[in-house]
Design an enzyme around this catalytic site. Sequence first.
Site, PDB file in Angstrom:
ATOM      1  CG  ASN A  36       7.225   8.610  -7.729  1.00  0.00           C
ATOM      2  OD1 ASN A  36       8.123   9.049  -6.997  1.00  0.00           O
ATOM      3  ND2 ASN A  36       7.132   7.333  -8.029  1.00  0.00           N
ATOM      4  CG  PHE A  81       1.097   3.721 -16.880  1.00  0.00           C
ATOM      5  CD1 PHE A  81       1.458   2.414 -16.604  1.00  0.00           C
ATOM      6  CD2 PHE A  81       1.118   4.148 -18.205  1.00  0.00           C
ATOM      7  CE1 PHE A  81       1.837   1.544 -17.622  1.00  0.00           C
ATOM      8  CE2 PHE A  81       1.485   3.291 -19.220  1.00  0.00           C
ATOM      9  CZ  PHE A  81       1.848   1.993 -18.940  1.00  0.00           C
ATOM     10  CB  SER A 125      -0.685  -4.745  -8.668  1.00  0.00           C
ATOM     11  OG  SER A 125       0.186  -5.430  -7.814  1.00  0.00           O
ATOM     12  CE1 TYR A 150      -0.147   0.684  -6.002  1.00  0.00           C
ATOM     13  CE2 TYR A 150       0.516  -1.477  -5.192  1.00  0.00           C
ATOM     14  CZ  TYR A 150       0.364  -0.584  -6.232  1.00  0.00           C
ATOM     15  OH  TYR A 150       0.698  -0.964  -7.507  1.00  0.00           O
ATOM     16  CE  LYS A 154      -2.318  -0.028  -8.941  1.00  0.00           C
ATOM     17  NZ  LYS A 154      -2.445   0.993  -9.978  1.00  0.00           N
ATOM     18  N   GLY A 296       3.599  -8.687   5.617  1.00  0.00           N
ATOM     19  CA  GLY A 296       2.807  -8.618   4.389  1.00  0.00           C
ATOM     20  C   GLY A 296       3.416  -9.362   3.212  1.00  0.00           C
TER      21      GLY A 296
HETATM   22  P1  NAD Z   1       5.677   5.646 -11.126  1.00  0.00           P
HETATM   23  O1  NAD Z   1       5.422   6.312  -9.820  1.00  0.00           O
HETATM   24  O2  NAD Z   1       7.061   5.630 -11.650  1.00  0.00           O
HETATM   25  O3  NAD Z   1       4.722   6.282 -12.247  1.00  0.00           O
HETATM   26  C1  NAD Z   1       3.448   6.790 -11.946  1.00  0.00           C
HETATM   27  C2  NAD Z   1       3.343   8.164 -12.564  1.00  0.00           C
HETATM   28  O4  NAD Z   1       2.040   8.691 -12.299  1.00  0.00           O
HETATM   29  C3  NAD Z   1       4.353   9.157 -11.992  1.00  0.00           C
HETATM   30  O5  NAD Z   1       5.045   9.788 -13.041  1.00  0.00           O
HETATM   31  C4  NAD Z   1       3.501  10.154 -11.195  1.00  0.00           C
HETATM   32  O6  NAD Z   1       4.043  11.450 -11.235  1.00  0.00           O
HETATM   33  C5  NAD Z   1       2.164  10.044 -11.916  1.00  0.00           C
HETATM   34  N1  NAD Z   1       0.977  10.374 -11.132  1.00  0.00           N
HETATM   35  C6  NAD Z   1       0.606   9.896  -9.912  1.00  0.00           C
HETATM   36  N2  NAD Z   1      -0.576  10.411  -9.547  1.00  0.00           N
HETATM   37  C7  NAD Z   1      -0.972  11.237 -10.558  1.00  0.00           C
HETATM   38  C8  NAD Z   1      -2.110  12.066 -10.767  1.00  0.00           C
HETATM   39  N3  NAD Z   1      -3.086  12.169  -9.866  1.00  0.00           N
HETATM   40  N4  NAD Z   1      -2.179  12.763 -11.922  1.00  0.00           N
HETATM   41  C9  NAD Z   1      -1.197  12.690 -12.839  1.00  0.00           C
HETATM   42  N5  NAD Z   1      -0.102  11.940 -12.695  1.00  0.00           N
HETATM   43  C10 NAD Z   1       0.002  11.208 -11.567  1.00  0.00           C
HETATM   44  O7  NAD Z   1       5.110   4.150 -11.025  1.00  0.00           O
HETATM   45  P2  NAD Z   1       5.267   2.923 -12.009  1.00  0.00           P
HETATM   46  O8  NAD Z   1       6.119   1.909 -11.351  1.00  0.00           O
HETATM   47  O9  NAD Z   1       5.590   3.389 -13.365  1.00  0.00           O
HETATM   48  O10 NAD Z   1       3.785   2.352 -11.966  1.00  0.00           O
HETATM   49  C11 NAD Z   1       2.819   2.732 -12.919  1.00  0.00           C
HETATM   50  C12 NAD Z   1       1.483   2.089 -12.555  1.00  0.00           C
HETATM   51  O11 NAD Z   1       1.653   0.677 -12.469  1.00  0.00           O
HETATM   52  C13 NAD Z   1       0.963   2.542 -11.184  1.00  0.00           C
HETATM   53  O12 NAD Z   1      -0.435   2.656 -11.266  1.00  0.00           O
HETATM   54  C14 NAD Z   1       1.358   1.388 -10.276  1.00  0.00           C
HETATM   55  O13 NAD Z   1       0.510   1.282  -9.184  1.00  0.00           O
HETATM   56  C15 NAD Z   1       1.204   0.201 -11.221  1.00  0.00           C
HETATM   57  N6  NAD Z   1       2.016  -0.964 -10.798  1.00  0.00           N
HETATM   58  C16 NAD Z   1       3.358  -0.811 -10.591  1.00  0.00           C
HETATM   59  C17 NAD Z   1       4.117  -1.897 -10.142  1.00  0.00           C
HETATM   60  C18 NAD Z   1       5.590  -1.744  -9.874  1.00  0.00           C
HETATM   61  O14 NAD Z   1       6.159  -2.610  -9.198  1.00  0.00           O
HETATM   62  N7  NAD Z   1       6.267  -0.715 -10.376  1.00  0.00           N
HETATM   63  C19 NAD Z   1       3.496  -3.150  -9.934  1.00  0.00           C
HETATM   64  C20 NAD Z   1       2.139  -3.269 -10.178  1.00  0.00           C
HETATM   65  C21 NAD Z   1       1.403  -2.164 -10.616  1.00  0.00           C
HETATM   66  N1  UFG Z   2      13.289  -7.552  -0.342  1.00  0.00           N
HETATM   67  C1  UFG Z   2      14.366  -7.711   0.501  1.00  0.00           C
HETATM   68  N2  UFG Z   2      15.057  -6.590   0.887  1.00  0.00           N
HETATM   69  C2  UFG Z   2      14.725  -5.336   0.453  1.00  0.00           C
HETATM   70  C3  UFG Z   2      13.616  -5.187  -0.424  1.00  0.00           C
HETATM   71  C4  UFG Z   2      12.923  -6.333  -0.788  1.00  0.00           C
HETATM   72  O1  UFG Z   2      14.697  -8.818   0.908  1.00  0.00           O
HETATM   73  O2  UFG Z   2      15.374  -4.368   0.849  1.00  0.00           O
HETATM   74  C5  UFG Z   2      12.549  -8.760  -0.763  1.00  0.00           C
HETATM   75  C6  UFG Z   2      11.091  -8.740  -0.317  1.00  0.00           C
HETATM   76  O3  UFG Z   2      10.971  -9.238   0.975  1.00  0.00           O
HETATM   77  C7  UFG Z   2      10.459  -9.620  -1.389  1.00  0.00           C
HETATM   78  C8  UFG Z   2      11.305  -9.367  -2.645  1.00  0.00           C
HETATM   79  O4  UFG Z   2      12.527  -8.799  -2.168  1.00  0.00           O
HETATM   80  O5  UFG Z   2      10.618 -10.957  -1.019  1.00  0.00           O
HETATM   81  C9  UFG Z   2      10.662  -8.398  -3.609  1.00  0.00           C
HETATM   82  O6  UFG Z   2      10.269  -7.229  -2.885  1.00  0.00           O
HETATM   83  P1  UFG Z   2       9.785  -5.890  -3.616  1.00  0.00           P
HETATM   84  O7  UFG Z   2       9.503  -4.890  -2.558  1.00  0.00           O
HETATM   85  O8  UFG Z   2      10.747  -5.514  -4.691  1.00  0.00           O
HETATM   86  O9  UFG Z   2       8.460  -6.349  -4.368  1.00  0.00           O
HETATM   87  P2  UFG Z   2       7.107  -6.966  -3.776  1.00  0.00           P
HETATM   88  O10 UFG Z   2       6.965  -8.317  -4.391  1.00  0.00           O
HETATM   89  O11 UFG Z   2       7.022  -6.876  -2.327  1.00  0.00           O
HETATM   90  O12 UFG Z   2       6.037  -5.913  -4.320  1.00  0.00           O
HETATM   91  C10 UFG Z   2       5.826  -5.677  -5.704  1.00  0.00           C
HETATM   92  C11 UFG Z   2       5.410  -4.232  -5.933  1.00  0.00           C
HETATM   93  C12 UFG Z   2       4.070  -3.962  -5.343  1.00  0.00           C
HETATM   94  C13 UFG Z   2       3.069  -4.976  -5.788  1.00  0.00           C
HETATM   95  C14 UFG Z   2       3.583  -6.365  -5.517  1.00  0.00           C
HETATM   96  C15 UFG Z   2       2.673  -7.425  -6.054  1.00  0.00           C
HETATM   97  O13 UFG Z   2       6.354  -3.343  -5.369  1.00  0.00           O
HETATM   98  O14 UFG Z   2       3.629  -2.691  -5.800  1.00  0.00           O
HETATM   99  O15 UFG Z   2       4.855  -6.535  -6.141  1.00  0.00           O
HETATM  100  O16 UFG Z   2       2.500  -7.229  -7.414  1.00  0.00           O
HETATM  101  F1  UFG Z   2       1.908  -4.789  -5.116  1.00  0.00           F
END
Ligand code: NAD
Ligand code: UFG
Length: 341
Positions: A36, A81, A125, A150, A154, A296
């Site tokens: 990704n 990560f 998360s 997902y 976590k 959700g």
């Molecule tokens: P991202 O997808 O941008 O980064 C994740 C990276 O991990 C990517 O570069 C992908 O290529 C790599 N990856 C996935 N599986 C792999 C594997 N098996 N081996 C090696 N590399 C692998 O995501 P992000 O937003 O940077 O999130 C990073 C971490 O934080 C994730 O674990 C995600 O679940 C967690 N997280 C993200 C959010 C969010 O909203 N972005 C919220 C809470 C937790």
């Molecule tokens: N939303 C819209 N329209 C869209 C997208 C989102 O109205 O097209 C709203 C959602 O309903 C929510 C808010 O914007 O109310 C934020 O939505 P996101 O999808 O950006 O984020 P979430 O809070 O749903 O989820 C995020 C991360 C998940 C994590 C979660 C809790 O994406 O990985 O926070 O930490 F699990």
Amino acid sequence: MATVLVTGGMGFIGSHTVISLHNNGFDVVIADNLSNSKTEVLNRLETITGKRFKFYKVDCCNKEELRKVFEENDIDSVIHFAGLKAVGESVRMPVEYYSNNINSLLTVVTLMNEFGVKKIVFSSSATVYGESEDVPFTEESPLGTCTNPYGWTKWMLEQVLRDCSVAYPELRVCLLRYFNPVGAHESGLIGEDPRGIPNNLFPYISKVAAGTLEKLTVFGNDYDTPDGTCLRDYIHVCDLADGHVRSLNYLATQSEGVSVFNLGTGKGTSVVEAIKAFEKACGHEIPHVFGPRRAGDIPVCYASTDKAREVLGFEAKRTIEDMCSSCWNWQTKNPQGLPED
Ligand code: NAD
Ligand code: UFG
């Protein structure tokens, strides 16, 4: 100089954290399978920091491949990560999500044991708090029932690390529960670069603002909140990155055990407020319509930030305006995202 292995370091949060680690005197090795993310991130990181980071294109589930990284580097600690993170995709592809997210952490911990590496920071998360409406969430809030695979990964992986810390008493673990990471590095060279149509609010708004997508659908405006739309705790990714450096420094002062920290701002912003802030940043209206609720979604989600402030000295500094303007800067400089490999 302590060497930190950053798994998933080419991704959104990982790449910003690499910069903070570098700026704070850590040496960084990145392991990522690019499932990704794109190789171009490495060039961008070099432009920003002046440093070409050591990068291994490896799957963290592959023990032999990942062992090479531990053999060739004197790793002091790991920030893990690497994982798949799209909520909707995880519902369609549960086997891939459980397999990738669980096996990658198990493999990392196995190799940490083999090579005597004692410190790990894990990306968790706020999703682990489940559907509770008892906000703000403190680190002591009960863990809830997740609504998708997902989220369960976590939840389970937090438990895996707790169990490991009992079995391997020298292991020091930080579980970081992120709220909603958004924004981009001030250079506009790196940012969130999702493939296809984004699911999350900020990447979606950015594409509407840029005219790539026609309009945003706001999922529900009949919630019990001031303007009827959901409240979230958006945190700038550069503040989040700083939280990782502080967590590593904190782990260095510990001799055992698991520590849990929320990383958020402690402030809820509604979807409508986020749209308004983005309109200010981009200088024009964001076309949007109100649609039905998304399954959700909980009405309100924000962090208690007391523990992170008191123990880590962590405080998010950047405002929602900073998040929107940095997002817009990244979007306008990279309208098609980063070039493909
Ligand atoms: P991202 O997808 O941008 O980064 C994740 C990276 O991990 C990517 O570069 C992908 O290529 C790599 N990856 C996935 N599986 C792999 C594997 N098996 N081996 C090696 N590399 C692998 O995501 P992000 O937003 O940077 O999130 C990073 C971490 O934080 C994730 O674990 C995600 O679940 C967690 N997280 C993200 C959010 C969010 O909203 N972005 C919220 C809470 C937790
Ligand atoms: N939303 C819209 N329209 C869209 C997208 C989102 O109205 O097209 C709203 C959602 O309903 C929510 C808010 O914007 O109310 C934020 O939505 P996101 O999808 O950006 O984020 P979430 O809070 O749903 O989820 C995020 C991360 C998940 C994590 C979660 C809790 O994406 O990985 O926070 O930490 F699990």
